[in-house]
Write a protein that holds these residues in place. Structure first.
Motif, short mmCIF file in Angstrom:
data_model
loop_
_atom_site.label_atom_id
_atom_site.label_comp_id
_atom_site.label_asym_id
_atom_site.label_seq_id
_atom_site.Cartn_x
_atom_site.Cartn_y
_atom_site.Cartn_z
N PRO A 194 0.90 -1.22 -0.05
CA PRO A 194 -0.11 -0.09 0.10
C PRO A 194 1.04 1.14 -0.02
N LEU A 195 0.42 2.33 -0.60
CA LEU A 195 0.97 3.57 -0.39
C LEU A 195 1.13 3.99 0.93
N ALA A 196 2.55 4.60 1.25
CA ALA A 196 2.89 4.83 2.51
C ALA A 196 2.08 5.95 3.27
N THR A 197 1.62 6.77 2.26
CA THR A 197 0.70 7.92 2.58
C THR A 197 -0.67 7.72 3.00
N LYS A 198 -1.23 6.60 2.40
CA LYS A 198 -2.49 5.79 2.61
C LYS A 198 -2.65 4.85 3.80
N ARG A 199 -1.81 4.39 4.16
CA ARG A 199 -1.49 3.41 5.20
C ARG A 199 -1.94 4.03 6.68
N ALA A 200 -2.92 3.08 7.23
CA ALA A 200 -2.99 3.49 8.76
C ALA A 200 -1.74 3.26 9.56
N ARG A 201 -1.85 3.99 10.77
CA ARG A 201 -0.87 3.86 11.81
C ARG A 201 -1.02 2.61 12.52
N LEU A 202 0.02 2.05 13.34
CA LEU A 202 0.05 0.94 13.97
C LEU A 202 -1.26 1.07 15.08
N GLY A 203 -1.64 -0.18 15.44
CA GLY A 203 -2.83 -0.13 16.18
C GLY A 203 -2.23 -0.22 17.80
N GLY A 204 -3.19 -0.75 18.71
CA GLY A 204 -2.85 -0.84 19.94
C GLY A 204 -2.08 -2.08 20.18
N ARG A 205 -1.29 -2.08 21.40
CA ARG A 205 -0.32 -3.37 21.59
C ARG A 205 -1.41 -4.54 21.70
N ILE A 206 -0.64 -5.58 20.96
CA ILE A 206 -1.18 -6.99 20.90
C ILE A 206 -0.52 -7.95 21.67
N ASP A 207 -1.48 -8.77 22.37
CA ASP A 207 -0.95 -9.93 23.39
C ASP A 207 -0.35 -10.95 22.67
N LEU A 208 0.92 -11.22 22.73
CA LEU A 208 1.48 -12.49 22.05
C LEU A 208 1.58 -13.85 23.09
N GLY A 209 1.13 -13.72 24.21
CA GLY A 209 0.97 -14.84 25.23
C GLY A 209 2.11 -15.25 25.71
N ILE A 210 3.48 -14.71 25.22
CA ILE A 210 4.74 -15.34 25.92
C ILE A 210 5.41 -14.06 26.60
N LYS A 211 5.78 -14.30 28.02
CA LYS A 211 6.23 -13.39 28.78
C LYS A 211 7.44 -12.62 28.32
N ALA A 212 8.64 -13.08 27.93
CA ALA A 212 9.71 -12.55 27.42
C ALA A 212 9.44 -11.38 26.23
N MET A 213 8.36 -11.97 25.42
CA MET A 213 8.18 -10.89 24.37
C MET A 213 7.06 -10.11 24.72
N ASN A 214 6.29 -10.10 25.43
CA ASN A 214 5.36 -9.27 26.18
C ASN A 214 5.87 -8.23 26.81
N LEU A 215 6.99 -8.54 27.64
CA LEU A 215 7.77 -7.52 28.12
C LEU A 215 8.92 -6.74 27.61
N PHE A 216 9.68 -7.58 26.89
CA PHE A 216 10.90 -6.76 26.25
C PHE A 216 10.87 -6.60 24.98
N THR A 217 9.88 -7.24 24.20
CA THR A 217 9.83 -6.63 22.89
C THR A 217 8.20 -6.54 22.50
N THR A 218 7.54 -5.71 23.34
CA THR A 218 6.20 -5.33 23.26
C THR A 218 5.94 -4.97 21.89
N CYS A 219 4.86 -5.50 21.32
CA CYS A 219 4.50 -5.52 19.96
C CYS A 219 3.19 -5.00 19.87
N ARG A 220 2.94 -4.18 18.71
CA ARG A 220 1.52 -3.27 18.48
C ARG A 220 1.27 -3.96 17.31
N GLN A 221 -0.19 -3.83 17.11
CA GLN A 221 -0.90 -4.57 15.70
C GLN A 221 -0.30 -3.73 14.44
#
Length: 515
Positions: A194-221
């Motif tokens: 998609p065109l960079a200027t037409k894309r939405a921004r990142l959503g809210g953070r997403i629960d990955l279900g894994i402690k190490a990733m939820n804490l130290f590499t917290t991820c957004r939608q």
């Protein structure tokens, strides 16, 4: 008695009656009323047939569009390695066009044109090239421009029935559960981001279900993470956990060049029935052709884009980008590209961002909402070298990286995530100030513990000389144990932060008594 005038009604060549030559005004009006009645009856009957004709046309048009307008024939003049050289088609074909090679054993083999050398076309086959020899006829079907574009890029007809299924890169079922239902969205495998200027921004953070990733590499939608690992450190197990436990609507999993024996192991052991129920798997095993392994990545991306365009939150897992690049290397070298960095031709690193950039947020729809593709691309690092060319290129494109370390796996902590080498570019913006403070404290403790660990093991460490070191010695082993997680265990992001806060607070009493 008065005689009745003879009937002098005339009939036209098409059977329509004309008014009699001797007539009165009432007769004339009755005649035209009869004509009007016939006309209304005729058009009423047409109205009943019109929906049927439209329905038939709607069914026949797509089928008619796929019918070739004609055929051109060329000849195989050379077979070398993985490539087939074809003469007689250069003026009518382009890179990406598909041709049919008729082998000497009677098979019709689909091939793709990947390059040209003067008046010769260089093609690679989607199947083994055994049976192809010099002089074999090569057929190229002529289509209208729009259909030719579809034929060259490849199209998948995706719908909701794909969820829970295992397919090959061409969209053919591999799980023995019968054919996929027809209909749905027409998704091009080689679509543009998609065109960079037409894309939405990142959503809210997403629960990955894994402690190490939820804490130290917290991820957004909509975020894209790289999973960097050597062989045998638990990469497939971690990806199965992500597919099962991540809070998403649909998971699309691409197994590129995977060992045939491990496909069922991954589906039944790592993914499980719960994970498969919300997933679509695209599989091309290591014995597949380079084109099929390449298309496994493109097809998975196209399927994920379909569900994203429906407004869903999609998790895309690709294992692995390294094997995708190796397939591109085979194609590039066979088409005559010159090897550059560690044998990879320049075309590999030009193609890589065009694939990876397709993941992420979709276009903003009405109401300001947009679907998201949260992607995790695994990278199989050669010799555990985190700076090898593919790993270095992927790390520069994605929004974060998670590193699995062999030493951690050998010590028995799974997932073997190296917290100090991993990061997410959406942090600290997606966490609260209190959560960011907890993460910073934990990172600092683990860094200090890494420095003094060997002294403690040798018995050379003496407490009381450094407050931070003393605290790291007390909490380091506890943090390592806290980050350990069983394969079938799921921990929410809220519970992850709550558990870390509790662990750090328990040590406050020791801090107050430190001398």
């Amino acid at each position: 008695m008065r005689e009745t005038a003879p009937d002098r009604t005339m009939v036209t060549s098409v059977g329509r009656e004309l008014p009699p030559t001797g007539f009165s005004m009432p007769d004339f009006e009755a005649f035209f009323q009869k004509i009007r009645h016939q006309r209304e009856t005729f058009f009423t009957s047409l109205q009943g047939v019109e929906p049927v004709l439209k329905g038939v046309s709607k069914v026949l048009q797509p089928a008619a569009a796929t019918v070739a307008l004609g055929h051109l024939e060329g000849r195989v003049v050379d077979v070398s390695g993985l490539s087939v050289t074809i003469a007689g088609l250069c003026e009518f074909t382009a890179v990406g066009d598909h041709v049919a090679i008729h082998s000497v054993d009677g098979r019709q083999i689909t091939a793709e044109i990947v390059a040209f050398k003067r008046e010769l076309a260089i093609a690679m086959s989607y199947e083994p090239i055994a049976g192809i020899g010099a002089g074999c006829p090569v057929i190229f079907s002529l289509h209208a421009p729009k259909q030719r574009q579809r034929q060259a890029g490849g199209v998948l007809e995706v719908n909701e029935s794909w969820i829970g299924r295992v397919v090959d890169p061409m969209g053919q079922p591999l799980d023995g559960q019968g054919p996929l239902l027809p209909g749905g969205g027409m998704q091009r495998r080689h679509a543009q981001p998609p065109l960079a200027t037409k894309r939405a921004r990142l959503g809210g953070r997403i629960d990955l279900g894994i402690k190490a990733m939820n804490l130290f590499t917290t991820c957004r939608q909509g975020q894209r993470l790289g999973l960097f690992a050597g062989s045998g450190v638990g990469k497939s197990t971690l990806m199965g956990m992500l597919a099962r436990e991540t809070a998403c609507d649909v998971a699309v999993i691409s197994l590129v060049g995977e060992r045939g024996r491990e496909v069922r192991d991954f589906i039944e052991d790592d993914l499980g029935p719960a994970g498969l129920a919300k997933s679509v798997l695209v599989v091309a095993t290591s014995d597949s052709s380079a084109l099929m392994r390449r298309e496994a990545a493109y097809s998975a991306m196209a399927i994920a884009e379909y569900y994203r365009d429906q407004g869903k939150s999609v998790l895309l897992l690709m294992d692995s980008v390294t094997r995708f690049c190796q397939a591109l290397r085979e194609i590039g070298l066979s088409s005559g590209e010159v090897p550059a960095t560690r044998g990879y031709p320049p075309g590999v690193f030009a193609t890589l961002p065009r694939l990876l950039e397709r993941a992420g947020p979709g276009k903003v729809q009405k109401g300001g909402k947009a679907g998201q593709i949260t992607a995790v691309f695994s990278v199989l690092v050669e010799g555990d070298d985190q700076n090898e060319p593919v790993a270095d290129a992927v790390r520069g494109i994605l929004d974060g990286h998670v590193v699995l370390e062999r030493e951690i796996a050998e010590a028995g902590r799974y997932p073997a995530i190296s917290v100090l080498q991993s990061l997410s570019r959406s942090v600290p913006g997606c966490n609260s100030a209190e959560e960011n403070e907890l993460v910073m404290q934990a990172r600092h403790l683990l860094a200090v513990w890494e420095d003094v660990r060997d002294l403690v093991r040798l018995g050379a460490y003496k407490p009381g000389g450094d407050r931070a070191a003393d605290r790291a010695v007390r909490l380091g082993p506890q943090l390592e144990k806290f980050l350990t997680q069983a394969k079938n265990e799921a921990v929410t992001i809220e519970d992850s932060f709550a558990g870390l806060a509790q662990l750090l607070e328990q040590d406050d009493e020791h801090e107050d008594n430190w001398v």
